[in-house]
Design a protein around this motif. Structure first.
Motif, PDB file in Angstrom:
ATOM      1  N   GLU C  36      -6.544  13.913   9.020  1.00  0.00           N
ATOM      2  CA  GLU C  36      -7.179  12.969   9.937  1.00  0.00           C
ATOM      3  C   GLU C  36      -6.967  11.544   9.441  1.00  0.00           C
ATOM      4  OE1 GLU C  36     -10.577  10.490  11.553  1.00  0.00           O
ATOM      5  OE2 GLU C  36     -10.336  11.113   9.481  1.00  0.00           O
ATOM      6  N   ARG C  37      -7.160  11.328   8.143  1.00  0.00           N
ATOM      7  CA  ARG C  37      -6.845  10.023   7.543  1.00  0.00           C
ATOM      8  C   ARG C  37      -6.688  10.141   6.039  1.00  0.00           C
ATOM      9  NH1 ARG C  37     -12.298   6.577   8.570  1.00  0.00           N
ATOM     10  NH2 ARG C  37     -12.348   7.907  10.400  1.00  0.00           N
ATOM     11  N   CYS C  39      -7.791   8.579   2.614  1.00  0.00           N
ATOM     12  CA  CYS C  39      -9.012   7.855   2.239  1.00  0.00           C
ATOM     13  C   CYS C  39      -8.815   6.925   1.054  1.00  0.00           C
ATOM     14  CB  CYS C  39     -10.120   8.841   1.860  1.00  0.00           C
ATOM     15  SG  CYS C  39     -10.515  10.028   3.128  1.00  0.00           S
ATOM     16  N   GLY C  40      -7.694   7.040   0.359  1.00  0.00           N
ATOM     17  CA  GLY C  40      -7.527   6.258  -0.864  1.00  0.00           C
ATOM     18  C   GLY C  40      -7.285   7.215  -2.015  1.00  0.00           C
ATOM     19  N   LEU C  60      -6.862  11.268  -1.696  1.00  0.00           N
ATOM     20  CA  LEU C  60      -7.909  12.031  -1.010  1.00  0.00           C
ATOM     21  C   LEU C  60      -7.694  11.885   0.493  1.00  0.00           C
ATOM     22  CD1 LEU C  60     -10.717  13.548  -1.281  1.00  0.00           C
ATOM     23  CD2 LEU C  60     -11.767  11.291  -1.060  1.00  0.00           C
ATOM     24  N   ARG C  62      -9.084  13.117   4.589  1.00  0.00           N
ATOM     25  CA  ARG C  62     -10.017  13.843   5.462  1.00  0.00           C
ATOM     26  C   ARG C  62      -9.156  14.790   6.275  1.00  0.00           C
ATOM     27  NH1 ARG C  62     -14.510  12.713   7.065  1.00  0.00           N
ATOM     28  NH2 ARG C  62     -14.119  12.643   9.269  1.00  0.00           N
ATOM     29  N   ARG C  64      -8.965  17.782   9.206  1.00  0.00           N
ATOM     30  CA  ARG C  64      -9.708  18.277  10.376  1.00  0.00           C
ATOM     31  C   ARG C  64      -9.325  19.724  10.662  1.00  0.00           C
ATOM     32  NH1 ARG C  64      -9.324  14.599  15.651  1.00  0.00           N
ATOM     33  NH2 ARG C  64     -10.836  13.410  14.430  1.00  0.00           N
ATOM     34  N   ILE C  82     -14.492  20.673  12.259  1.00  0.00           N
ATOM     35  CA  ILE C  82     -15.157  20.326  11.012  1.00  0.00           C
ATOM     36  C   ILE C  82     -14.159  19.501  10.206  1.00  0.00           C
ATOM     37  CG2 ILE C  82     -14.543  22.637  10.109  1.00  0.00           C
ATOM     38  CD1 ILE C  82     -17.524  21.356   8.639  1.00  0.00           C
ATOM     39  N   GLU C  83     -14.665  18.403   9.641  1.00  0.00           N
ATOM     40  CA  GLU C  83     -13.774  17.546   8.860  1.00  0.00           C
ATOM     41  C   GLU C  83     -14.274  17.513   7.423  1.00  0.00           C
ATOM     42  OE1 GLU C  83     -13.102  13.841  10.861  1.00  0.00           O
ATOM     43  OE2 GLU C  83     -12.827  14.857  12.789  1.00  0.00           O
ATOM     44  N   VAL C  84     -13.347  17.729   6.496  1.00  0.00           N
ATOM     45  CA  VAL C  84     -13.703  17.868   5.083  1.00  0.00           C
ATOM     46  C   VAL C  84     -12.791  16.965   4.251  1.00  0.00           C
ATOM     47  CG1 VAL C  84     -14.010  19.555   3.215  1.00  0.00           C
ATOM     48  CG2 VAL C  84     -14.214  20.309   5.592  1.00  0.00           C
ATOM     49  N   GLU C  85     -13.351  16.356   3.212  1.00  0.00           N
ATOM     50  CA  GLU C  85     -12.501  15.571   2.305  1.00  0.00           C
ATOM     51  C   GLU C  85     -11.858  16.510   1.295  1.00  0.00           C
ATOM     52  OE1 GLU C  85     -15.089  12.508   0.499  1.00  0.00           O
ATOM     53  OE2 GLU C  85     -16.082  12.767   2.423  1.00  0.00           O
ATOM     54  N   PHE C  87      -8.782  16.768  -1.831  1.00  0.00           N
ATOM     55  CA  PHE C  87      -7.813  16.098  -2.694  1.00  0.00           C
ATOM     56  C   PHE C  87      -6.430  16.723  -2.513  1.00  0.00           C
ATOM     57  CE2 PHE C  87     -11.752  14.848  -4.756  1.00  0.00           C
ATOM     58  CZ  PHE C  87     -11.498  13.523  -5.088  1.00  0.00           C
TER      59      PHE C  87
END
Lengths: 100, 196, 96
Positions: C36-37, C39-40, C60, C62, C64, C82-85, C87
């Protein structure tokens, strides 16, 4: 625990009591977020909560788990020793009274 | 500290708290004054902060755009510091509803909402919000139509999530302050929507 | 560590169960999703938890996932997600 069977959500709201707030503040200070030396990471806090035996985890309250985990981390890092902690707990129990 | 007497005699864990604290103070690692100041600082963070951010986004399209793009930076513009972590703001729309949970522990946007409510940290909420979000929402009194899509956000690492709820209808002439007052903590977690 | 994935990429979470402090929830291991994106880049929690530096830092994301694919008995809108972070070192590209 995501996805495991569990009951209805109980809408408990509880105003944190002073000792819980102090545990919280200790965690912030020891993490170095407030500018001091970093003496623990949030990952160590979590690891030492996760390694509690399952029955202890269930029995303990949130900040009971936190204070246990922070103390464990301080021992692991050598900031305090088990001996110092044992002595201190005995001394304070005698001084202020304890249920233990 | 003067309130020590309020919970004596100590339980095992309270005894541990006092002992750990006194040891750290003796060793010069923290001071009682730092601790007291930190406790006060945390006590002063309430969901009103988050509500201010939401209301601002409702009245200011530019800010809303920035907030959704980079939550951390947008909040800093309002003078709200978000140390070390990144804020992700997720927007409710007529077709999409967002819900926040932390299944691994209790990650929460504390810099905007303060300390989390008990239920947010509970096994029941954490286990079920990911698997049956609609049932959980209905326990909160929020019945979501089947056509509305749910996005559940599990804060597993370094992001923190804030839900930007939809602005209630018929509030065109409301001031930012009045709008902010309609935004509750639960709306920003995604278990409620603003009601006026 | 370079970011290997970009938004829209299909990925699968590694289906492994080692010991240690891990930020990848059990329920999502082995499942396929979409970035999804990004994160850094952040210190590796598996290292940070053991008093080590957390280096090399890990990208890291995100990710989906469709709920109906994660939970076979899922009741709700078929488009619920459901969206999860997660690594990077816990992700594999869907195409290898």
């Amino acid at each position: 625990m995501g996805g495991l069977p569990a009951g209805k959500v109980e809408f408990t709201e509880h105003d944190y009591v002073d000792w819980e707030r102090r545990v919280d503040a200790l965690r912030l200070l020891l993490s170095g977020i407030k500018g001091g030396r970093q003496l623990m990471t949030v990952d160590e806090l979590r690891k030492n909560i996760e390694t509690l035996p399952p029955d202890a985890y269930e029995r303990m309250s949130y900040y009971e788990r936190w204070v246990t985990s922070i103390t464990q981390t301080m021992i692991q890092r050598g900031v305090i020793t088990t001996e110092e902690l044992g002595k201190k707990m005995a001394e304070i129990g005698k001084r202020d009274g304890s249920k233990v | 500290m003067k309130d020590q007497g309020s919970y004596q005699p100590y339980s095992y864990f309270q005894l541990m708290e006092v002992s750990l604290r006194e040891l750290l103070v003796e060793k010069g690692i923290v001071t009682e004054a730092q601790l007291a100041a930190t406790v006060e600082e945390v006590r002063n963070i309430t969901p009103e902060r988050g509500a201010r951010v939401v209301a601002k986004a409702w009245v200011n399209t530019e800010f809303r755009k920035k907030l959704l793009q980079d939550g951390t930076r947008a909040c800093e513009e309002l003078g709200l510091e978000i140390p070390a972590l990144k804020l992700v703001v997720v927007e409710n729309t007529p077709t999409e509803h967002n819900l926040v949970v932390c299944t691994l522990c209790s990650c929460y946007p504390r810099m905007l909402l303060g300390m989390p409510p008990e239920w947010y940290k509970s096994r029941n909420y954490r286990s079920r919000a990911v698997r049956e979000p609609r049932a959980v929402l209905s326990e909160f009194g929020l019945e979501l139509a089947q056509e509305i899509k749910i996005r559940v956000h599990d804060s597993t690492a370094d992001m923190r999530y804030l839900v930007l709820p939809m602005r209630p209808a018929d509030t065109e002439d409301w001031s930012e302050e009045r709008l902010a007052a309609s935004v509750t903590r639960d709306c920003m977690i995604g278990v409620a929507v603003p009601r006026i | 560590m370079e970011a290997r994935f970009k938004p829209g990429d299909a990925v699968r979470v590694r289906n492994i169960y080692p010991l240690g402090h891990i930020r990848t929830p059990f329920y999502i291991r082995g499942h396929s999703g979409v970035i999804e994106r990004f994160c850094g880049t952040f210190g590796n929690p598996e290292e940070l938890a053991q008093q080590r530096s957390g280096e090399p830092k890990q990208p890291l994301y995100r990710v989906r996932f469709l709920q109906k694919k994660v939970w076979p008995d899922y009741q709700g809108n078929p488009d619920d997600v459901i969206e999860v972070e997660i690594f990077q070192h816990w992700l594999e590209g869907e195409n290898g």
